[in-house]
Design an enzyme around this catalytic site. Structure first.
Site: not given
Lengths: 336, 393, 336, 393
Positions: D124-125, D127, D242, D369, D371
């Site tokens: 998966q490209g 980030s 998923e 994350s 957060e």
């Protein structure tokens, strides 16, 4: 599932969230009328014959409004009587189903038997003993009904911080136990204790989480309304994240509770673990709630402190987290 | 750590005085408000007489002119002797004093300072229902009519206002410009017509604070401190009046009160419970560390060093330790702590752990909440950017 | 105080913050030249004759750069030799002051004495034994210098996660202890241990807090630079507040350290408590630092993980927090 | 809790298969990358053959057409048997599958789906160095030139990209308007000229992720999924592929791995240390609770119920428990855990607690994350207001 929703709806109508800790005697009449005393009593014994999910759903709603009725000890007292082979069983079942109150007291009492067999000492921490017909307590000879108006029995209230509930010392002074009121013998006491302790833990866990949800709701609502520095405090990320953690912990403890409720085979440590987590989460939520309310949370006029005080008492009921975390750890160690 | 010789001498003096004069039974004799007030007045009177009540005042006042190092010695000894805290006279001797001394006219100083020593007590009328952490948002209005201001509004969280003779009052005289610019500082007579005080019922049963309702209260312009519209600067002097002594005193008191936790451990036979011992050890270290930083803060001030944010660090670490201390007591005490026990007015070590636990929130909320201190530490010590401007829906 | 500032300035010049974990052998030459091996050695023994504050300030700076030199065990080894009445004492002191290395090993070694008095077993976890002339270890007969090139002595490196330091097992196989190299007898061993353990704790605490400050600085800097959602992440209040808590905890642990350093009478538990708090705070700061760095913190190329690995090792050195918290609690209980 | 009869039957089947076929020694045979890749390919091949690799695919594929309840049974059993996790094929069978199945053309589906079953792996490209939590901020540019896009930029945190044949690539085709609107979704051949993959050295010695550098890489327009500028919506399908199975599987694996903590307690003779027993008991309860909520999340999905934020709660509670689990191990293991031990590629229960502890950060940082999840819970479940717009200095 439909049954549960109906019970929940009915409970929320009978005990609306706005009226925290409604009067005990009125509440007692209401829960009697609604059949909640007999929710677990089999249909052939005149009860509703519902299972643990139903009683759990009710205790959850009772927690939400910080109910003053001693429903958990009442239901367990009835179950203790029902499980016995006492001669007067059906009369007592009928009496209790009709609104008489005989709370189960799970903790061992500090009693001494004199030479003549009479008992003296204190059964400490009984809920609402002032309205009880009898207390279901563990005497040296086994669980028994101890009528509070019997000779040698007196009842003393001891004020607690949690104003939504009332605790009493039931003091025995030369009390002569009536053999006709014995529910078990000494050997049968521990089996009964384990069965009913499971129920007590799950009921308390539900009480904790209903109340934790209500405390969270109050807090989130307050945070959206309260403005400081020209914005609602709910906009401050540090505070938002704390609310998110409260929500997360409540959700997780609820999941454990319901998985425990649905697993009839689970050992007593499993239900105790569910109660421990629920009580810890309830305490955490109310502690955060006080802080997030700021000054107003420290005043009696705002209701949030009442949740905190109930949480602190709940932590101690049926065994403290220290006690149960240790037992859960010990058992897990033995099994792995 | 040894003090300089003159400090050692002072320490001995104070100890001798406390050994002779400190009331041993003050907890038992402060269970009601009336008893509390009497005990407080008696003790303050004794300290004034002995010369230990106002060590931070100028030398012109008897007992004044003490260095900060000397003040520290006095407060350390008061804490170690577990004397009553000077709650009733605290606002008078610190906040009112600093305000009068630094910002008021000579006439005002001469009128009020001597009376404080005679027992006149002050309260602080700063916070409002809508202005807590955001103090500059106060709404209490003062309208000038000739020689008087007519004041309307409401104050909250005023410590012991129900017993106060005078009030340090922040009011709004203008709504134009930045919030801070319309604030004026007045000295109000608590007996003035239109002043109503309602004690706040606190969740632990105490009534340490009160609300003040102001309904067309008339305050002479001569009772203004500083210029009209310049009250915010005066308020900073009030708020800065006590820098570290209280927290040092309280930290030492908490260290002393660790014996109460030890008592619980023994009472509940946890002497060989390694988990409990570890938790106790951790708490002991935490409290020692708070004493160390409170000490260091004052030592730095004695040496003329104080960085912005230092006080916030001391406050947050004290309040965190106080929470940990009371929670460990609550946990070890078990169900016994759930029963209500008689508490002592304004005491942080009552021996009833539920009460102590609830009291600990006063320190994470009042006087600049934990969250406000965190902002100060992040923005002013770590130089992190401020919050974005509010988003308007 | 001026002396301390001078020491600190000199250390920061010799070991600039930009160059983390500079080469061990060069660093060793540098600390030898700067007199840091002899900072605590009395002037009449040829040392600088400075006190604990001075060595603490140095260890603090060494922590800041994650120094690779085993300065704490070296200083303590020298102190152990100095405190002995061994015949060759002055020669050894001179050798060690001049840059030979004899680390003190405080933990009891797992050694067995054979019938002929020779020793076999492992002295585990000795810093940089590969560059040591001898190890100061506790043998059954007391503390002794064990030359690493003696017959029956071999040295094996065991790789650790903390890449800024190196640990070795010193394995004895039929080693015959040289009576001339005994520093104490069995009775004197524990007094020496207690004195030097205090020093070790304070040195380690300083190492922890120097490093914790550096990790905090790196993190705050990163938070001001890293942008997400069109602003530096330092602007998100939830993250800012975490940085404030890191700062607070570091400051408090530092205050306890310095009060311990200045109190020459404090018992070993006091210095151990200062080390325990410092190590716990260091670990907390680095754990938060990794999280606040996000993905980049999980890569070897960014230095922040090196602080975390040092923190985790420091937690265990000279006794774990579990061990010392318990002892501190036990002692406090006995005293109150 | 008893399942319905057909689920019980499936459970028995899977158990029998696992008893016969699951590799017992996979940890020892996955210590190097080469061994890891071989072990993974073998195991995936076996599961494809047995019909358990792609239960969530349509029934047209062998082993597909399973209900979510059946998928749950399969994953539960895989976890309980402590089999290797399907790391190498995970992006292919979930992310690539969902993207192709829901958003791609029939031609694209027919070309790629069968190859996945033959072992073709995807990465998966998404980030980028400047676009982590804020994914829509990607900068990798694609310029259209006739029938191809020419792509330049850099991707990071691409799981196992070093072994991948194909890549799900997000690129920017326009910088006008909102950030999301200029994003396009492409399928890239990892062998294409200009693609350079550099594994990321992780702090625990693993290389589970890689950076991908794109230097004038040419991608045919026919490899675009959806329309130009509509890639953000396609990416949502990828990310939503998923929902809960992995976290349920991992929670069950953690519950199984509690035996490693029990082992430590015995090895270090803590069996009668009440503090340690309490901490262990607390952890056991926490892990049980995470299993319960992961279970509940899937049961709700089986019943068609999913509220926004539910997944964030599961993720944060799992990652918190994983941290607690590895920290307790690290603490109880003492200094032994500070020595480097051989670890197993991509394993969360290596038996080296430092490695496990470091691995736990993958769950509080990656995939949204902690957060970001908190923001989702606060804003979308509790309906709290969003952050103010950025303050511009």
């Amino acid at each position: 599932m439909i049954e549960l929703n109906e019970l929940t709806d009915a409970a929320q109508k009978a005990f609306p969230a706005e009226a925290l800790s409604p009067g005990r005697d009125d509440s007692w009449r209401l829960v009697t009328e609604m059949g909640w005393l007999i929710v677990r009593l089999p249909e052939d014994a005149g009860g509703l014959g519902l299972g643990r999910e139903a009683s759990t759903a009710i205790h959850f709603e009772m927690g939400r409004v910080l109910a003053t009725t001693p429903l958990i000890p009442a239901q367990l007292g009835l179950q203790a009587v029902l499980a016995s082979s006492m001669a007067g069983r059906s009369e007592w079942v009928e009496r209790l189903a009709g609104g008489a109150y005989a709370p189960l007291h799970l903790l061992p009492a500090a009693l001494e038997a004199a030479g003549d067999g009479t008992l003296s000492g204190t059964i400490g921490g009984v809920f609402d003993a002032d309205m009880a017909a009898a207390v279901v307590a563990k005497l040296p000879g086994g669980y028994a009904l101890v009528p509070v108006n019997a000779a040698g029995v007196t009842v003393h209230e001891r004020p607690i911080w949690d104003a939504s509930r009332r605790l009493f010392d039931v003091v025995l002074d030369g009390y002569e136990a009536d053999p006709a009121l014995m529910l078990t013998d000494a050997a049968g006491a521990s089996a009964l204790h384990d069965t009913l302790a499971c129920e007590a833990h799950l009921g308390l866990a539900a009480d904790c989480l209903g109340a934790a949800n209500a405390a969270l709701d109050l807090t989130v609502e307050y945070m959206k309304m309260r403005r400081q520095f020209d914005r609602p405090i709910a906009m401050f990320q540090a505070l938002k994240h704390r609310a998110a953690d409260m929500k997360t912990q409540v959700a997780v403890a609820e999941a454990l509770l319901w998985s425990g409720v649905r697993d009839a085979q689970a050992p007593v440590t499993a239900s105790a673990a569910a109660k421990t987590l629920a009580a810890e989460v309830f305490a955490f939520v109310t502690e955060e709630a006080i802080q997030l309310h700021g000054g107003i949370g420290l005043t009696e006029e705002h209701p949030i402190h009442r949740f905190m005080k109930r949480a602190m008492l709940n932590l101690q009921l049926c065994g403290s987290p220290d006690l149960w975390n240790e037992r859960v750890g010990r058992e897990a160690l033995a099994l792995r | 750590m040894t003090d300089k010789p003159d400090l050692d001498a002072l320490r001995s003096e104070v100890r001798a005085f406390l050994a002779a004069e400190a009331p041993a039974d003050w907890r038992d004799t402060s269970r009601t408000q009336e008893d509390f007030v009497r005990t407080q007045r008696d003790w303050f009177g004794k300290l004034v007489k002995a010369g230990y009540a106002i060590p931070h005042w100028p030398a012109a006042f008897p007992g004044g002119g003490r260095s900060l190092a000397e003040q520290k010695v006095i407060y350390e000894e008061l804490a170690k002797a577990d004397c009553p805290r000077l709650l009733l006279s605290f606002v008078s001797t610190y906040h009112a004093f600093a305000t009068l001394h630094e910002c008021a006219s000579t006439e005002q100083q001469e009128r009020y300072l001597p009376r404080i020593l005679e027992g006149e007590t002050w309260c602080q009328g700063f916070s409002e229902p809508g202005a807590g952490s955001d103090l500059a948002a106060i709404k209490t209005r003062a309208e000038r009519k000739g020689d008087i201001y007519v004041v309307n509004g409401q104050k909250v969280w005023s410590t012991m206002a129900q017993f106060a003779d005078k009030c340090l009052l922040l009011v709004r005289t203008s709504s134009d410009g930045p919030k801070q610019a319309g604030i004026t500082y007045l000295l109000m007579d608590m007996q003035a017509p239109g002043v109503t005080v309602r004690p706040i019922h606190q969740i632990q049963g105490d009534e340490e604070f009160a609300e003040i309702f102001l309904d067309n209260v008339e305050i002479p312009v001569s009772e203004r401190v500083g210029e009209e519209g310049k009250g915010w600067a005066v308020a900073q002097a009030t708020l800065a009046s006590e820098r570290g002594l209280t927290l040092m005193e309280l930290s030492y008191r908490m260290r002393g009160a660790l014996s109460r936790v030890a008592e619980l451990i023994r009472d509940h036979e946890h002497e060989e419970d390694r988990g409990v011992l570890r938790d106790f050890g951790h708490l002991v270290t935490q409290v020692d560390a708070v004493c160390a930083i409170a000490d260091q803060f004052l030592d730095n001030r004695i040496n003329g060093i104080e960085r912005v944010g230092d006080a916030s660090i001391v406050k947050n670490s004290y309040s965190r330790a106080l929470r940990a201390y009371s929670k460990l007591g609550l946990r070890l005490g078990g169900v016994d702590e759930q029963y209500i026990a008689p508490i002592t007015f304004g005491d942080l070590n009552t021996g009833n752990w539920m009460a102590d636990f609830m009291n600990s929130y006063a320190w994470t909320i009042a006087g600049g909440s934990e969250e406000v201190q965190r902002n100060i530490i992040a923005e002013r010590m770590l130089d992190m950017p401020r919050e974005p401007k509010a988003w308007v829906a």
